[in-house]
Design a protein around this motif. Structure first.
Motif, mmCIF file in Angstrom:
data_model
loop_
_atom_site.group_PDB
_atom_site.id
_atom_site.type_symbol
_atom_site.label_atom_id
_atom_site.label_comp_id
_atom_site.label_asym_id
_atom_site.label_seq_id
_atom_site.Cartn_x
_atom_site.Cartn_y
_atom_site.Cartn_z
ATOM 1 N N HIS A 189 25.189 29.771 23.963
ATOM 2 C CA HIS A 189 24.712 30.945 24.700
ATOM 3 C C HIS A 189 25.049 32.238 23.942
ATOM 4 C CE1 HIS A 189 23.370 33.249 28.107
ATOM 5 N NE2 HIS A 189 24.563 33.853 28.223
ATOM 6 N N ALA A 190 26.246 32.315 23.386
ATOM 7 C CA ALA A 190 26.647 33.496 22.601
ATOM 8 C C ALA A 190 25.756 33.639 21.364
ATOM 9 C CB ALA A 190 28.120 33.392 22.206
ATOM 10 N N ALA A 191 25.403 32.536 20.717
ATOM 11 C CA ALA A 191 24.522 32.579 19.541
ATOM 12 C C ALA A 191 23.138 33.092 19.937
ATOM 13 C CB ALA A 191 24.434 31.194 18.905
ATOM 14 N N ARG A 192 22.639 32.613 21.105
ATOM 15 C CA ARG A 192 21.327 33.105 21.573
ATOM 16 C C ARG A 192 21.386 34.608 21.863
ATOM 17 N NH1 ARG A 192 21.496 28.190 24.470
ATOM 18 N NH2 ARG A 192 22.120 29.312 26.364
ATOM 19 N N LEU A 193 22.482 35.031 22.484
ATOM 20 C CA LEU A 193 22.629 36.467 22.783
ATOM 21 C C LEU A 193 22.729 37.304 21.503
ATOM 22 C CD1 LEU A 193 25.069 36.426 25.836
ATOM 23 C CD2 LEU A 193 22.629 36.979 25.831
ATOM 24 N N ARG A 194 23.447 36.773 20.487
ATOM 25 C CA ARG A 194 23.530 37.485 19.201
ATOM 26 C C ARG A 194 22.146 37.603 18.554
ATOM 27 N NH1 ARG A 194 28.681 35.207 18.814
ATOM 28 N NH2 ARG A 194 27.991 33.279 17.838
ATOM 29 N N ALA A 195 21.349 36.543 18.638
ATOM 30 C CA ALA A 195 19.998 36.562 18.074
ATOM 31 C C ALA A 195 19.133 37.594 18.806
ATOM 32 C CB ALA A 195 19.370 35.175 18.148
ATOM 33 N N ARG A 196 19.254 37.619 20.132
ATOM 34 C CA ARG A 196 18.487 38.619 20.899
ATOM 35 C C ARG A 196 18.946 40.032 20.566
ATOM 36 N NH1 ARG A 196 18.607 37.254 27.073
ATOM 37 N NH2 ARG A 196 17.657 39.320 27.102
ATOM 38 N N LEU A 197 20.273 40.208 20.400
ATOM 39 C CA LEU A 197 20.815 41.517 20.041
ATOM 40 C C LEU A 197 20.304 41.951 18.670
ATOM 41 C CD1 LEU A 197 22.723 43.899 20.610
ATOM 42 C CD2 LEU A 197 24.545 42.554 19.526
ATOM 43 N N HIS A 198 20.291 41.018 17.727
ATOM 44 C CA HIS A 198 19.787 41.339 16.392
ATOM 45 C C HIS A 198 18.308 41.731 16.449
ATOM 46 C CE1 HIS A 198 19.396 41.239 12.065
ATOM 47 N NE2 HIS A 198 18.382 40.390 12.173
ATOM 48 N N ALA A 199 17.527 40.988 17.224
ATOM 49 C CA ALA A 199 16.099 41.303 17.367
ATOM 50 C C ALA A 199 15.919 42.670 18.035
ATOM 51 C CB ALA A 199 15.397 40.219 18.170
ATOM 52 N N ALA A 200 16.747 42.968 19.031
ATOM 53 C CA ALA A 200 16.652 44.267 19.714
ATOM 54 C C ALA A 200 17.044 45.405 18.774
ATOM 55 C CB ALA A 200 17.536 44.272 20.960
ATOM 56 N N GLU A 201 18.083 45.213 17.949
ATOM 57 C CA GLU A 201 18.482 46.243 16.979
ATOM 58 C C GLU A 201 17.383 46.472 15.957
ATOM 59 O OE1 GLU A 201 22.126 44.647 15.468
ATOM 60 O OE2 GLU A 201 23.353 45.677 16.980
ATOM 61 N N LYS A 202 16.769 45.373 15.515
ATOM 62 C CA LYS A 202 15.665 45.489 14.555
ATOM 63 C C LYS A 202 14.490 46.244 15.178
ATOM 64 C CE LYS A 202 13.131 42.552 11.334
ATOM 65 N NZ LYS A 202 12.885 41.177 10.896
ATOM 66 N N SER A 203 14.191 45.919 16.415
ATOM 67 C CA SER A 203 13.104 46.593 17.125
ATOM 68 C C SER A 203 13.422 48.077 17.320
ATOM 69 C CB SER A 203 12.876 45.917 18.472
ATOM 70 O OG SER A 203 11.894 46.604 19.211
#
Length: 121
Positions: A24-38
């Motif tokens: 779950h933490a890995a999924r959240l990190r991936a979403r955070l990275h995508a949000a930062e990129k966006s």
């Protein structure tokens, strides 16, 4: 043996819970990275739009100035057209002739010299 079997279950439960939390933490990190990129892309887009808007604003300002100049020129043209035409100019007088009977051009160096200097030439 029964005690050993019950003792292993909580350990498996804890390991499984930790694995699920890690996933779950890995999924959240991936979403955070995508949000930062966006967000970085949105900032770049906003800067590009701000530059474009500034350029458009400058162009509009120039057009408004040109429109004001054009109105000013139209006003002067209309005023000049409303005035009566000037009277015709009288014909030009003939150029003076020198003592030799030849015409001197108005732009010759001798015509610019002072009378006291003409006799010395």
């Amino acid at each position: 043996v029964a005690r050993l079997a019950t003792a292993e279950k909580p350990t498996q439960f804890l390991l499984q819970a930790l694995q699920e939390r890690d996933a779950h933490a890995a999924r959240l990190r991936a979403r955070l990275h995508a949000a930062e990129k966006s967000a970085a892309g949105a900032v770049a887009d906003a800067e590009g739009l701000a530059t474009h808007n500034a350029r458009l604003e400058a162009e509009v300002h120039k057009l408004v100035q040109h429109r004001a100049e054009l109105q000013h020129l139209k006003h002067h043209v209309a005023r000049l057209r409303a005035q009566p035409p000037p009277p015709p100019r009288p014909p030009l007088a003939p150029l003076p002739t020198s003592t030799t009977g030849r015409r001197r051009s108005a732009g010759s160096p001798a015509s610019y010299a002072e009378p006291s200097l003409k006799s010395k030439m």
